[in-house]
Design an enzyme around this catalytic site. Structure first.
Site, PDB file in Angstrom:
ATOM      1  N   GLU A 156       1.372  -4.745  -6.149  1.00  0.00           N
ATOM      2  CA  GLU A 156       0.392  -3.665  -6.043  1.00  0.00           C
ATOM      3  C   GLU A 156       0.936  -2.443  -5.315  1.00  0.00           C
ATOM      4  OE1 GLU A 156      -4.060  -3.065  -4.101  1.00  0.00           O
ATOM      5  OE2 GLU A 156      -3.481  -5.002  -4.938  1.00  0.00           O
ATOM      6  N   HIS A 172       0.832  -1.202   0.000  1.00  0.00           N
ATOM      7  CA  HIS A 172       0.000   0.000   0.000  1.00  0.00           C
ATOM      8  C   HIS A 172       0.868   1.255   0.000  1.00  0.00           C
ATOM      9  CE1 HIS A 172      -2.958  -3.034   1.146  1.00  0.00           C
ATOM     10  NE2 HIS A 172      -3.875  -2.193   0.706  1.00  0.00           N
ATOM     11  N   GLU A 228      -5.986   2.466  -6.437  1.00  0.00           N
ATOM     12  CA  GLU A 228      -7.108   2.503  -5.502  1.00  0.00           C
ATOM     13  C   GLU A 228      -7.233   3.837  -4.795  1.00  0.00           C
ATOM     14  OE1 GLU A 228      -6.283   0.768  -1.273  1.00  0.00           O
ATOM     15  OE2 GLU A 228      -5.405  -0.636  -2.701  1.00  0.00           O
ATOM     16  N   HIS A 245     -10.905  -1.963  -7.698  1.00  0.00           N
ATOM     17  CA  HIS A 245     -10.603  -2.172  -6.281  1.00  0.00           C
ATOM     18  C   HIS A 245     -11.883  -2.087  -5.459  1.00  0.00           C
ATOM     19  CE1 HIS A 245      -9.773  -0.436  -2.241  1.00  0.00           C
ATOM     20  NE2 HIS A 245      -8.788  -1.305  -2.239  1.00  0.00           N
TER      21      HIS A 245
END
Length: 401
Positions: A233, A209, A259, A309
């Site tokens: 990601e 993230h 996202e 997402h």
């Protein structure tokens, strides 16, 4: 037809709370009695503030207006306050209200939204899920590779052909940082164990993230390449476009991100920089369904796929499903497990999961209806945000890491 009423619902998500602490839904009603539902995923402010923002924007730009005028509403909101630039807070508000307008439009025309955004190209949408902790677990699925591998095998036996996990370390508002060596080793053991458990029956999706520097992400990616993840990601903070491009140029693993992006402009910048292979718009945050379709079209023109997402409630899930149904360059949809549990309780007719796919509903609008009685029976009265980060620099001496 005019919009005449707005109602908001802040719904507590009971344990195990998959999808976040709470969900923020909105309902718009027209003068001829058609109701449309949307969901907000801004997550920047506490829910009472989000409700106030939804009311403010709706009263200023939607009440008394024609719900069919999506483009006009979105552009007026985008420029409101003399801003005219990406703003995740406003984008979340627009997403929820725009989504509700599309639900109204589809119901008024007796057509599903995907039929109005280019037409259906698939009847069932390949879906993936995070590996979640389950009641009775003797350990933490995010810290124990063997437990994660067993859970992955369970989900694959249920039909999933892709699973995601993120063991790489804490998310700090002071990031990016270099990954901790013990977390690199843990990540390698996770990928090794999960790959051994699922073989080639399923893709593995490695989640981060935005917590690393570009050089740190490259170090980690190099160690993960032997396990052939479908994607790595958001390896660097979402605003570090050059860093994302640098990571992509140094690894064979496809890079996925998006996202936390607010509109097509931010996605276009990533795509133009050749920084991603897979775009991950969240229709509760990126500006809604029409903006999502524009993002998908920009991506399509550059050979980039989309993987919507979802870490929220079932209305965003339903909107993502409508976009996936009419998008040729779609890859895979994020599901909250098989859409069961509280996500199913919140809908009058739950989303349907079969053989690793979410079935595209044929009902008009978004294809789902919020069960307002269930929503009202679970009010959220806490003070926390939907998701939160560590607000201190990562301390390498901290035993949690």
């Amino acid at each position: 037809m005019k919009i005449v009423d707005l109602e908001t619902f802040v719904v507590a998500n009971p344990p195990p709370a998959f999808g976040g602490r709470y969900f923020v839904f909105v309902k718009l009603t027209t003068d001829d009695g058609i109701a449309g539902y949307g969901e907000h995923y801004g997550a920047t402010f506490r829910p009472a503030v989000v409700e106030a923002m939804l009311v403010d924007v709706a009263e200023a730009l939607l009440i008394g207006e024609d719900p069919f005028r999506i483009e006009r509403f979105s552009r007026r909101a985008y420029g409101r306050g003399f801003t005219a630039r990406p703003d995740v807070s406003m984008a979340g508000v627009v997403s929820a209200l725009e989504m509700a307008c599309w639900d109204i439009i589809g119901k008024a025309l007796d057509r599903p939204v995907h039929a109005l955004l280019g037409g259906q190209v698939r009847d069932a949408v390949r879906s993936y899920t995070y590996l979640y902790g389950e009641p009775g677990d003797e350990g933490d699925v995010y810290l124990e590779p063997e437990l994660a591998a067993g859970r992955a095998a369970e989900y694959v036996d249920q039909g999933f052909t892709a699973v995601k996990f993120d063991p790489a370390g804490p998310y700090s508002s002071m990031g990016g940082y270099q990954p901790l060596l013990q977390r690199i080793e843990l990540s390698v053991r996770f990928c090794e164990a999960v790959r051994e458990a699922v073989g080639t029956r399923a893709d593995i999706l490695f989640g981060t993230h935005g917590q690393f520097t570009a050089s740190g992400a490259i170090r980690l990616a190099t160690r993960l390449e032997p396990f052939d993840p479908l994607w790595f990601e958001e390896p660097v903070p979402p605003d570090d476009v050059p860093g994302m491009a640098r990571v992509r140029s140094h690894t064979s693993i496809p890079i996925a991100a998006g996202e936390r992006l607010a509109n097509k402009v931010e996605f276009a910048q990533l795509i133009a920089a050749e920084a991603i292979d897979i775009a991950q718009p969240d229709l509760g945050r990126c500006g809604g369904l029409l903006e999502g379709k524009k993002i998908a079209s920009i991506a399509e023109a550059h050979g980039v796929q989309i993987a919507p997402h979802c870490y929220s409630g079932p209305i965003v899930g339903a909107a993502n499903l409508q976009l996936a149904a009419c998008t040729p360059n779609f890859l895979v949809l994020e599901a909250i497990k098989d859409w069961g549990g509280f996500h199913a309780d919140l809908l009058k007719v739950p989303l349907r999961f079969e053989d690793g796919h979410t079935i595209v509903p044929s009902a008009p609008g978004l294809g789902v209806e919020l069960d307002e009685d269930v929503a009202r029976a679970h009010p959220f009265d806490g003070e926390g945000l939907h998701l939160e980060m560590v607000d201190d620099p990562v301390d390498y001496r901290d035993p949690r890491w």
